[in-house]
Design a protein around this motif. Structure first.
Motif, PDB file in Angstrom:
ATOM      1  N   LEU A   1       9.411 -10.926 -10.025  1.00  9.42           N
ATOM      2  CA  LEU A   1       9.695 -10.706  -9.896  1.00  9.42           C
ATOM      3  C   LEU A   1      11.300  -9.791  -9.846  1.00  9.42           C
ATOM      4  O   LEU A   1      12.436  -9.854  -9.653  1.00  9.42           O
ATOM      5  CB  LEU A   1       8.941  -8.474 -10.451  1.00  9.42           C
ATOM      6  CG  LEU A   1       8.670  -8.466 -11.176  1.00  9.42           C
ATOM      7  CD1 LEU A   1       7.304  -7.260 -11.048  1.00  9.42           C
ATOM      8  CD2 LEU A   1       9.484  -7.676 -12.349  1.00  9.42           C
TER       9      LEU A   1
ATOM     10  N   ASP B   1      14.586  -3.064  -4.599  1.00  9.68           N
ATOM     11  CA  ASP B   1      12.857  -3.471  -4.273  1.00  9.68           C
ATOM     12  C   ASP B   1      11.761  -2.512  -4.651  1.00  9.68           C
ATOM     13  O   ASP B   1      11.125  -2.920  -5.239  1.00  9.68           O
ATOM     14  CB  ASP B   1      12.775  -4.283  -3.144  1.00  9.68           C
ATOM     15  CG  ASP B   1      13.427  -5.499  -3.131  1.00  9.68           C
ATOM     16  OD1 ASP B   1      13.591  -6.154  -4.379  1.00  9.68           O
ATOM     17  OD2 ASP B   1      14.066  -5.806  -1.815  1.00  9.68           O
TER      18      ASP B   1
ATOM     19  N   ILE C   1      11.813  -0.822  -8.252  1.00  8.01           N
ATOM     20  CA  ILE C   1      11.074  -1.856  -8.890  1.00  8.01           C
ATOM     21  C   ILE C   1       9.630  -1.647  -9.352  1.00  8.01           C
ATOM     22  O   ILE C   1       8.544  -1.154 -10.143  1.00  8.01           O
ATOM     23  CB  ILE C   1      11.218  -3.065  -9.095  1.00  8.01           C
ATOM     24  CG1 ILE C   1      12.563  -3.887  -9.315  1.00  8.01           C
ATOM     25  CG2 ILE C   1      10.403  -3.885  -9.943  1.00  8.01           C
ATOM     26  CD1 ILE C   1      13.182  -5.125  -8.797  1.00  8.01           C
TER      27      ILE C   1
ATOM     28  N   ASP D   1       8.424   2.007 -10.518  1.00 10.08           N
ATOM     29  CA  ASP D   1       9.649   2.883 -11.690  1.00 10.08           C
ATOM     30  C   ASP D   1       8.565   2.060 -12.230  1.00 10.08           C
ATOM     31  O   ASP D   1       7.666   2.796 -13.549  1.00 10.08           O
ATOM     32  CB  ASP D   1      10.820   1.694 -11.775  1.00 10.08           C
ATOM     33  CG  ASP D   1      11.289   2.118 -13.685  1.00 10.08           C
ATOM     34  OD1 ASP D   1      11.780   2.951 -13.735  1.00 10.08           O
ATOM     35  OD2 ASP D   1      11.162   0.994 -14.397  1.00 10.08           O
TER      36      ASP D   1
ATOM     37  N   TRP E   1      12.925  -6.509 -15.822  1.00  8.72           N
ATOM     38  CA  TRP E   1      13.225  -6.401 -14.486  1.00  8.72           C
ATOM     39  C   TRP E   1      13.464  -7.710 -13.764  1.00  8.72           C
ATOM     40  O   TRP E   1      14.518  -8.405 -13.459  1.00  8.72           O
ATOM     41  CB  TRP E   1      12.051  -6.145 -13.471  1.00  8.72           C
ATOM     42  CG  TRP E   1      12.204  -4.607 -13.575  1.00  8.72           C
ATOM     43  CD1 TRP E   1      11.288  -3.355 -13.791  1.00  8.72           C
ATOM     44  CD2 TRP E   1      13.218  -3.552 -13.020  1.00  8.72           C
ATOM     45  NE1 TRP E   1      11.777  -1.873 -13.265  1.00  8.72           N
ATOM     46  CE2 TRP E   1      12.684  -2.168 -13.252  1.00  8.72           C
ATOM     47  CE3 TRP E   1      14.892  -3.752 -12.520  1.00  8.72           C
ATOM     48  CZ2 TRP E   1      13.469  -1.004 -12.456  1.00  8.72           C
ATOM     49  CZ3 TRP E   1      15.204  -2.344 -11.578  1.00  8.72           C
ATOM     50  CH2 TRP E   1      15.080  -1.806 -12.020  1.00  8.72           C
TER      51      TRP E   1
ATOM     52  N   VAL F   1      17.167  -8.220 -12.590  1.00  9.97           N
ATOM     53  CA  VAL F   1      17.010  -8.226 -11.107  1.00  9.97           C
ATOM     54  C   VAL F   1      18.304  -9.107 -10.223  1.00  9.97           C
ATOM     55  O   VAL F   1      18.820  -8.573  -9.407  1.00  9.97           O
ATOM     56  CB  VAL F   1      15.402  -8.611 -10.494  1.00  9.97           C
ATOM     57  CG1 VAL F   1      15.964  -8.906  -9.054  1.00  9.97           C
ATOM     58  CG2 VAL F   1      14.959  -6.953 -10.500  1.00  9.97           C
TER      59      VAL F   1
END
Length: 244
Positions: free
Chosen positions: A27, A135, A138, A141, A169, A173
């Motif tokens: 991620l 960061d 994410i 969320d 994501w 990202v």
């Protein structure tokens, strides 16, 4: 090759801990798309046996984050812009259906504690979005959507949406990290959506969800198109580079 950003893990529930740690690495973009590694590498990095590592990696394969490469180990899955479009379309249909048909059920399931928890997630996610802190955004969320959709009480819907959000994501990202300053560019309507749900207003909820997906999709489409243009105009990458 060692996996970046990792640290020793405790020996209880190793399978889940390793899966969670590697998911975080993917991620965050520290394990980029296309990265190859073996069970042995991960086991050595975390200081554990191969069995829980193999199980964790197979769990991530089932979530669509890794691919098994025969006789070579594992590779971080490479999503395409077309995959991203399908993900957004799929989650839009499911989430709109959830809020259209289950808003009353969601409200009934909202204990004061659950409501306060989701609201905290919304506030933190919105704050991170406004400040451009990717960061932090994410994490909050994902928690916001997991908690608010979890109130519906359907684990299959929750699992499906969580996987889609993680995958979107993962794809986005790398593009977002190339933007020098994300302040004002990320959707920051979490609190407004939370208030619409609390009011039991499915129409306003759907409007905000549609706005969120449209904003997210337009931003990523723009960033992908910009990258493709740069790649075409980079010296040595155009058609003339293959000319004799």
């Amino acid at each position: 090759m060692p996996v970046p950003g990792t640290s020793p893990v405790k020996r209880n529930t190793l399978r889940q801990q390793i899966a969670d740690a590697l998911c975080d690495e993917v991620l965050a973009g520290r394990l980029p798309a296309g990265r190859q590694f073996t069970v042995k590498e991960i086991a050595q990095q975390y200081g554990v046996s191969a069995t829980p590592v193999r199980e964790a990696l197979l769990d991530l394969c089932s979530q669509g984050l890794l691919d098994v490469e025969e006789h070579r180990g594992f590779r971080v899955h490479e999503f395409t812009i077309e995959d991203f479009r399908h993900m957004v379309d799929a989650r839009t249909m499911v989430v709109e259906g959830v809020f259209r048909h289950y808003v009353d059920q969601t409200l009934r399931a909202m204990t004061p504690q659950a409501l306060a928890s989701v609201r905290r997630r919304a506030e933190e996610a919105e704050r991170a979005a406004r400040s451009g802190d990717l960061d932090i955004l994410i994490g909050y969320d994902l928690r916001f959507w997991r908690e608010i959709c979890g109130l519906v009480g359907n684990p299959y819907v929750l699992d499906f949406l969580q996987r889609l959000r993680v995958q979107t994501w993962v794809f986005t990202v790398p593009y977002l990290r190339r933007v020098p300053d994300l302040r004002g560019k990320l959707w920051a309507g979490h609190c407004e959506l939370m208030e619409a749900v609390t009011r039991g207003d499915p129409h306003d909820s759907e409007r905000l969800i549609a706005a969120y997906n449209a904003h997210f999709r337009a931003l990523i489409e723009q960033l992908v198109a910009r990258e493709e243009t740069r790649a075409r105009t980079r010296p040595g990458t155009g058609p003339e580079a293959n000319s004799p």
